[in-house]
Design a protein around this motif. Structure first.
Motif, PDB file in Angstrom:
ATOM      1  N   ASP A 390       0.838  -1.197   0.000  1.00  0.00           N
ATOM      2  CA  ASP A 390       0.000   0.000   0.000  1.00  0.00           C
ATOM      3  C   ASP A 390       0.882   1.259   0.000  1.00  0.00           C
ATOM      4  OD1 ASP A 390      -1.686   2.085   0.552  1.00  0.00           O
ATOM      5  OD2 ASP A 390      -2.729   1.102   2.207  1.00  0.00           O
ATOM      6  N   GLU A 392       0.125   4.346  -0.062  1.00  0.00           N
ATOM      7  CA  GLU A 392      -0.364   5.400   0.832  1.00  0.00           C
ATOM      8  C   GLU A 392       0.150   5.157   2.256  1.00  0.00           C
ATOM      9  OE1 GLU A 392      -1.825   8.007  -0.425  1.00  0.00           O
ATOM     10  OE2 GLU A 392      -2.077   8.899   1.568  1.00  0.00           O
ATOM     11  N   ALA A 393       0.122   3.889   2.656  1.00  0.00           N
ATOM     12  CA  ALA A 393       0.616   3.541   3.990  1.00  0.00           C
ATOM     13  C   ALA A 393       2.122   3.763   4.077  1.00  0.00           C
ATOM     14  CB  ALA A 393       0.286   2.081   4.308  1.00  0.00           C
ATOM     15  N   PHE A 395       3.868   5.953   2.419  1.00  0.00           N
ATOM     16  CA  PHE A 395       4.122   7.391   2.517  1.00  0.00           C
ATOM     17  C   PHE A 395       3.834   7.909   3.923  1.00  0.00           C
ATOM     18  CE2 PHE A 395       2.759  11.863   2.149  1.00  0.00           C
ATOM     19  CZ  PHE A 395       3.957  12.401   1.708  1.00  0.00           C
ATOM     20  N   TYR A 396       2.769   7.408   4.504  1.00  0.00           N
ATOM     21  CA  TYR A 396       2.390   7.839   5.853  1.00  0.00           C
ATOM     22  C   TYR A 396       3.531   7.575   6.841  1.00  0.00           C
ATOM     23  CZ  TYR A 396      -0.757   8.550   9.874  1.00  0.00           C
ATOM     24  OH  TYR A 396      -1.355   9.014  11.019  1.00  0.00           O
ATOM     25  N   LEU A 397       4.104   6.373   6.765  1.00  0.00           N
ATOM     26  CA  LEU A 397       5.200   6.022   7.682  1.00  0.00           C
ATOM     27  C   LEU A 397       6.438   6.877   7.398  1.00  0.00           C
ATOM     28  CD1 LEU A 397       4.870   2.117   7.710  1.00  0.00           C
ATOM     29  CD2 LEU A 397       3.992   3.728   9.393  1.00  0.00           C
ATOM     30  N   ARG A 398       6.720   7.075   6.128  1.00  0.00           N
ATOM     31  CA  ARG A 398       7.895   7.886   5.770  1.00  0.00           C
ATOM     32  C   ARG A 398       7.706   9.326   6.208  1.00  0.00           C
ATOM     33  NH1 ARG A 398       9.374   7.197  -0.367  1.00  0.00           N
ATOM     34  NH2 ARG A 398      11.299   8.231   0.284  1.00  0.00           N
ATOM     35  N   ALA A 399       6.477   9.814   6.120  1.00  0.00           N
ATOM     36  CA  ALA A 399       6.201  11.196   6.515  1.00  0.00           C
ATOM     37  C   ALA A 399       6.406  11.411   8.005  1.00  0.00           C
ATOM     38  CB  ALA A 399       4.775  11.585   6.117  1.00  0.00           C
ATOM     39  N   GLU A 404      12.413   4.556   4.085  1.00  0.00           N
ATOM     40  CA  GLU A 404      11.611   3.812   3.120  1.00  0.00           C
ATOM     41  C   GLU A 404      11.779   2.305   3.347  1.00  0.00           C
ATOM     42  OE1 GLU A 404      12.581   4.724  -0.925  1.00  0.00           O
ATOM     43  OE2 GLU A 404      10.724   3.836  -1.677  1.00  0.00           O
ATOM     44  N   MET A 406      12.724   0.703   6.170  1.00  0.00           N
ATOM     45  CA  MET A 406      12.087   0.257   7.410  1.00  0.00           C
ATOM     46  C   MET A 406      10.564   0.273   7.273  1.00  0.00           C
ATOM     47  SD  MET A 406      12.114  -0.934  10.407  1.00  0.00           S
ATOM     48  CE  MET A 406      13.529  -0.804  11.452  1.00  0.00           C
ATOM     49  N   MET A 410       8.129  -2.823   7.862  1.00  0.00           N
ATOM     50  CA  MET A 410       7.015  -2.786   8.814  1.00  0.00           C
ATOM     51  C   MET A 410       5.705  -3.209   8.156  1.00  0.00           C
ATOM     52  SD  MET A 410       8.003   0.702  10.866  1.00  0.00           S
ATOM     53  CE  MET A 410       6.681   0.724  12.076  1.00  0.00           C
ATOM     54  N   LEU A 411       5.529  -2.797   6.905  1.00  0.00           N
ATOM     55  CA  LEU A 411       4.283  -3.146   6.211  1.00  0.00           C
ATOM     56  C   LEU A 411       4.242  -4.623   5.828  1.00  0.00           C
ATOM     57  CD1 LEU A 411       3.674  -0.001   3.976  1.00  0.00           C
ATOM     58  CD2 LEU A 411       2.580  -0.612   6.143  1.00  0.00           C
ATOM     59  N   HIS A 413       5.749  -6.917   7.566  1.00  0.00           N
ATOM     60  CA  HIS A 413       5.493  -7.553   8.864  1.00  0.00           C
ATOM     61  C   HIS A 413       4.007  -7.470   9.195  1.00  0.00           C
ATOM     62  CE1 HIS A 413       5.179  -7.512  13.298  1.00  0.00           C
ATOM     63  NE2 HIS A 413       6.017  -8.518  13.210  1.00  0.00           N
ATOM     64  N   ALA A 414       3.430  -6.300   8.936  1.00  0.00           N
ATOM     65  CA  ALA A 414       2.007  -6.093   9.230  1.00  0.00           C
ATOM     66  C   ALA A 414       1.131  -7.038   8.417  1.00  0.00           C
ATOM     67  CB  ALA A 414       1.616  -4.637   8.945  1.00  0.00           C
ATOM     68  N   ALA A 417       0.913 -10.157  10.184  1.00  0.00           N
ATOM     69  CA  ALA A 417       0.740  -9.992  11.641  1.00  0.00           C
ATOM     70  C   ALA A 417      -0.298 -10.949  12.228  1.00  0.00           C
ATOM     71  CB  ALA A 417       0.381  -8.548  11.957  1.00  0.00           C
TER      72      ALA A 417
END
Lengths: 451, 254
Positions: A390, A392-393, A395-399, A404, A406, A410-411, A413-414, A417
């Motif tokens: 995703d 959008e997700a 970008f949200y984490l990077r913001a 990028e 990590m 994380m995504l 891993h998610a 999950a």
């Protein structure tokens, strides 16, 4: 990839001559009833031969790359130092850990402190001598030697592996951990690890199996496991395969469940060049509950194939299956989830879901739910999805300042999950958590997990 | 702190910002208002570093550096924060893991030691109070199943944790009931200092009753067409934007 002309006849001959040498080395062992089973199995294997992509069950998985190599039967555990094994252990199960090197039990590296009357946790080779009656009562009764060539091959060479017998009314509090380490330093080898786990009535067992490699040489693990879970018994099982990306891993696991039994099995595949897991569950009596979970991560040219088969033979059983795959580079995933609801199995509730994340245009997944329902009052659902990360997700984490790399880790891993959540052992779950992040942040620096 | 000069930006083939000029100094609060489609959210997205926005001309300097050259995470670590208009739901990533990673990545980038678990939770607890949220919130997945108000409070919470120098709030007030609006505003007011700055993008003057801006700008058709103090917001509330566009369309007399 180099093209090699595969001569299947030659290969079968090779394995048969391997068997002859193996039988010679057994000395007195070749007179036992067990050896009778071996001889029959190897005969069956020579009749079946190796599967081809013309077999429906092997349509997407060619074993040609496996047959292109010639493996020697591993004859003994090689010398592996304690310091290599220690990091593979889990803190809480360190005192209940069995270590196998190239398929052979290593007493020196294992640590078994469990002391419960009647409970047997040992190598299969030792159990065949000390508890021969128990072993012959169960061994080979569940895995399908008739139709499955790899099971027949394993049975032909059956010698060592895991043996656990939990008597009735025993709840084994501590987790048992089985480490299978492959050390192909001395050249490509084949091993046929065999596991037999019997859990008596009203008993309980927590078992984690992990497969690792030392170095990145080629070898072939052809594992067969039989689990018998008796009335009202519980099994919590995790299998982690993190072998080198040069390894071949074929496994057959048969779970046999009796009335009111509950099993949870989580199957993780991170390594292997060619991986094929066959996981069969027979719900042999009423009110059984099965949780079948798994995730797999492929990269490079890995091929990871999970064939599962849930056989609802009796009424009022519940099975819940969830498999997730993340495929990168040119990796391929195969998921085939067969659910059979027999005529007698009324009020069956069977759920199945398979989700894949494709990270590149070249990654491939072949997903096939296969429901065969012969009872009329059942609830069966299945679903398969394929998606991408995703954006959008990401970008949200990077913001929020997360790199990028990590954020991507994380995504990923998610994505798995919910499968991870089904691993109840905290030690195991935390290590799996960390491995995912590690895998995607130390991107492709190394192909092996144990160096 | 922030200096935008003659910025022209295109997205999906159409030019949205058409020569925008904008200056922000430490300690200031700016409100940007304007009709839909004027380019407010585009400005926020460009500043945060969304890749689908193409800068055709102009420059954006942030503390003397070229902001447009920086990756989104570099901007965030340098102290730029965007409170999203539509915060995305990320199932499977817990708020605590998210905040810990973000905080420690930023600390690492600044050459500071990572916070240990104790320090982290002490900090987080203090910040949760600002937005009136309880600790259970930390074990939830990012925005998953959050109400509209909770999502916006979560943005302010993250801002409180990361303590940016320049915070851009993209319609953080939209869709909020009065209680949530009050919580969000209190959060922002708590964080205001002489060293940081806020850019509030909003449709409604209502927010500015709670967060009093130093400057109000009107963004129409890709440019700031009018700037003033907080009274400008009241006039816009009262008269709408038409008088501004009429002014623009009027023939130029010399």
């Amino acid at each position: 990839m180099k093209k090699v002309k595969i001569n299947r006849e030659e290969q079968i001959k090779w394995y048969l001559s391997d068997f002859a040498r193996f039988a010679e080395r057994l000395n007195g062992g070749s007179q036992s009833t067990l050896h009778g089973t071996r001889k029959q199995a190897i005969k069956q294997f020579s009749k079946l031969g190796f599967p081809t992509t013309r077999d429906e069950d092997w349509k997407y998985t060619s074993v040609d790359s496996l047959l292109a190599e010639r493996f020697n039967l591993s004859t003994a555990a090689s010398n592996v130092s304690d310091s290599f094994i220690k990091p593979l252990m889990f803190e809480k199960s360190a005192e209940n850990t069995l270590v196998f090197i190239n398929g052979h039990y290593s007493e020196a590296l294992s640590n078994l402190q469990l002391n419960i009357p009647g409970l047997v946790v040992s190598s299969l080779a030792a159990a065949a001598e000390k508890h021969s009656e128990l072993v012959s009562r169960y061994l080979g009764r569940y895995a399908d030697c008739e139709a499955q060539a790899f099971v027949a091959l394993n049975t032909g060479f059956v010698l060592d592996g895991l043996f656990i017998y939990v008597p009735d009314n025993i709840s084994v509090e501590q987790s048992v951990h089985v480490i299978h380490l492959a050390d192909p330093d001395a050249g490509p080898f084949i091993s046929h690890p065999r596991s037999l786990v019997v859990i008596g009535k009203n008993s309980e067992l927590k078992l984690t199996e992990s497969y690792h490699s030392k170095g990145d040489g080629s070898y072939f693990n052809n594992a067969v496991s039989e689990f018998v879970v008796d009335e009202n018994a519980r099994l919590d099982h995790v299998k982690i395969q993190e072998e080198s990306e040069a390894a071949f891993h074929v496994s057959y696991t048969q779970f046999q469940q009796e009335r009111h039994s509950v099993i949870s099995t989580v199957n993780v595949d991170l390594g292997g060049s060619l991986v094929r897991n066959n996981l069969h569950v027979l719900l042999n009596d009423e009110n059984c509950e099965t949780h079948l979970m798994g995730y797999y991560m492929g990269r490079g040219r890995q091929l990871i194939d999970n064939h599962t088969f849930v056989d609802h033979a009796m009424p009022n059983c519940f099975s819940n299956e969830l498999y997730k795959g993340i495929l990168d580079d040119k990796a391929q995933g195969v998921f085939n989830g067969r659910i059979l609801v027999r005529q007698d199995a009324q009020k069956t509730n069977a759920l199945q879901s398979n989700k894949s994340l494709l990270l590149t245009d070249d990654a491939v997944v072949n997903a096939k739910p296969q429901l065969e329902i012969f009872a009329d009052d059942v609830k069966c659902t299945h679903g398969a999805t394929i998606g991408q990360l995703d954006e959008e997700a990401l970008f949200y984490l990077r913001a929020r300042g997360i790199s990028e790399e990590m954020a991507g880790a994380m995504l990923r891993h998610a994505f798995v999950a919910d499968v991870l959540q089904s691993v109840k052992d905290e030690d195991v779950r935390e290590r799996l958590d960390a491995k995912i992040i590690e895998r995607f942040t130390l991107a492709k620096k190394t192909n092996t997990n144990c160096e | 702190m922030l200096s935008i000069k003659n910025l022209e930006v295109e997205v999906a083939g159409s030019r949205i910002l058409k020569g925008l000029n904008f200056e922000v100094k430490p300690g200031e609060v700016h409100a940007i208002m304007g009709p839909n489609g004027g380019g407010k959210s585009t400005l926020a997205s460009v500043l945060a570093g969304r890749e689908e926005y193409e800068v055709l001309a102009g420059s954006v300097e942030y503390n003397g550096k070229d902001l447009l050259e920086m990756a989104p995470e570099e901007r965030a670590r340098a102290g730029v924060f965007l409170a999203f208009q539509y915060p995305v739901e990320i199932p499977g990533v817990s708020m605590s893991n998210f905040m810990k990673t973000a905080l420690n990545d930023a600390r690492e980038a600044r050459g500071e030691a990572a916070l240990d678990a104790m320090e982290f939770f002490a900090l987080i607890r203090e910040k949760l109070k600002i937005v009136n949220m309880n600790e259970k919130f930390l074990s939830r997945s990012i925005n998953q199943g959050f109400s509209g108000g909770e999502k916006k409070r979560n943005e302010v919470f993250q801002m409180a944790v990361l303590q940016p120098q320049l915070a851009i709030l993209d319609e953080t007030d939209s869709g909020l009931d009065i209680d949530a609006l009050r919580i969000v505003s209190t959060g922002v007011n708590t964080l205001r200092s002489k060293d940081n700055a806020f850019v509030l993008i909003t449709h409604y003057q209502r927010l500015l009753n709670y967060i009093v801006p130093d400057f109000v700008h009107v963004l129409v058709d890709g440019k700031i067409v009018k700037s003033g103090d907080k009274s400008l917001a009241l006039k816009l509330e009262d008269q709408g934007y038409d008088w501004l566009t009429d002014e623009l369309d009027a023939p130029v007399t010399i």
